[in-house]
Design a protein around this motif. Structure first.
Motif, PDB file in Angstrom:
ATOM      1  N   UNK A 191       1.072   0.038   7.856  1.00 49.51           N
ATOM      2  CA  UNK A 191       1.854  -0.504   6.741  1.00 49.51           C
ATOM      3  C   UNK A 191       1.023  -1.465   5.895  1.00 49.51           C
ATOM      4  N   UNK A 192       0.202  -2.284   6.554  1.00 45.23           N
ATOM      5  CA  UNK A 192      -0.663  -3.195   5.802  1.00 45.23           C
ATOM      6  C   UNK A 192      -1.661  -2.431   4.942  1.00 45.23           C
ATOM      7  N   UNK A 193      -2.238  -1.389   5.503  1.00 47.52           N
ATOM      8  CA  UNK A 193      -3.205  -0.589   4.755  1.00 47.52           C
ATOM      9  C   UNK A 193      -2.502   0.122   3.588  1.00 47.52           C
ATOM     10  N   UNK A 194      -1.307   0.660   3.854  1.00 49.68           N
ATOM     11  CA  UNK A 194      -0.550   1.310   2.788  1.00 49.68           C
ATOM     12  C   UNK A 194      -0.153   0.345   1.696  1.00 49.68           C
ATOM     13  N   UNK A 195       0.198  -0.891   2.075  1.00 50.87           N
ATOM     14  CA  UNK A 195       0.584  -1.889   1.078  1.00 50.87           C
ATOM     15  C   UNK A 195      -0.605  -2.248   0.192  1.00 50.87           C
ATOM     16  N   UNK A 196      -1.802  -2.264   0.756  1.00 54.33           N
ATOM     17  CA  UNK A 196      -2.994  -2.585  -0.042  1.00 54.33           C
ATOM     18  C   UNK A 196      -3.407  -1.415  -0.929  1.00 54.33           C
ATOM     19  N   UNK A 197      -3.213  -0.178  -0.465  1.00 60.51           N
ATOM     20  CA  UNK A 197      -3.684   0.978  -1.222  1.00 60.51           C
ATOM     21  C   UNK A 197      -2.640   1.535  -2.189  1.00 60.51           C
ATOM     22  N   UNK A 198      -1.401   1.652  -1.738  1.00 61.81           N
ATOM     23  CA  UNK A 198      -0.333   2.217  -2.587  1.00 61.81           C
ATOM     24  C   UNK A 198       0.921   1.338  -2.502  1.00 61.81           C
ATOM     25  N   UNK A 199       0.887   0.140  -3.096  1.00 59.30           N
ATOM     26  CA  UNK A 199       2.026  -0.774  -2.968  1.00 59.30           C
ATOM     27  C   UNK A 199       3.297  -0.256  -3.634  1.00 59.30           C
ATOM     28  N   UNK A 200       3.152   0.540  -4.709  1.00 60.53           N
ATOM     29  CA  UNK A 200       4.371   1.034  -5.374  1.00 60.53           C
ATOM     30  C   UNK A 200       5.134   2.010  -4.492  1.00 60.53           C
TER      31      UNK A 200
END
Length: 76
Positions: free
Chosen positions: A12-21
């Motif tokens: 989730x942290x990696x996803x938030x940094x890469x694709x926050x929308x």
């Protein structure tokens, strides 16, 4: 003892940094689904299924439990 971070949280942290929308809209979508389920449960539990304008007439007798929730359309 040292406990390594869970894989799901790091994902989730990696996803938030890469694709926050995408992560943000997914989170808001889950909140919307939860609120919809809660409101539909409240709506039908309290007998609020009294549609004011219908295309067909429905006859409700005095001994029907729905009769307690029927409103007069002129009371608005």
């Amino acid at each position: 003892m040292f406990k390594p971070p869970s894989r799901n949280f790091s994902l989730l942290k990696k996803g938030w940094n890469e694709i926050p929308e995408l992560i943000g809209s997914g989170f808001m979508g889950l909140i919307g689904i939860a609120l919809s389920i809660f409101n539909l449960h409240y709506y039908y539990k309290n007998g609020l299924d009294n549609r004011k304008y219908k295309l067909e007439y429905t006859v409700i007798r005095d001994d029907d439990p729905k009769a307690a929730f029927v409103r007069d359309p002129c009371e608005c």
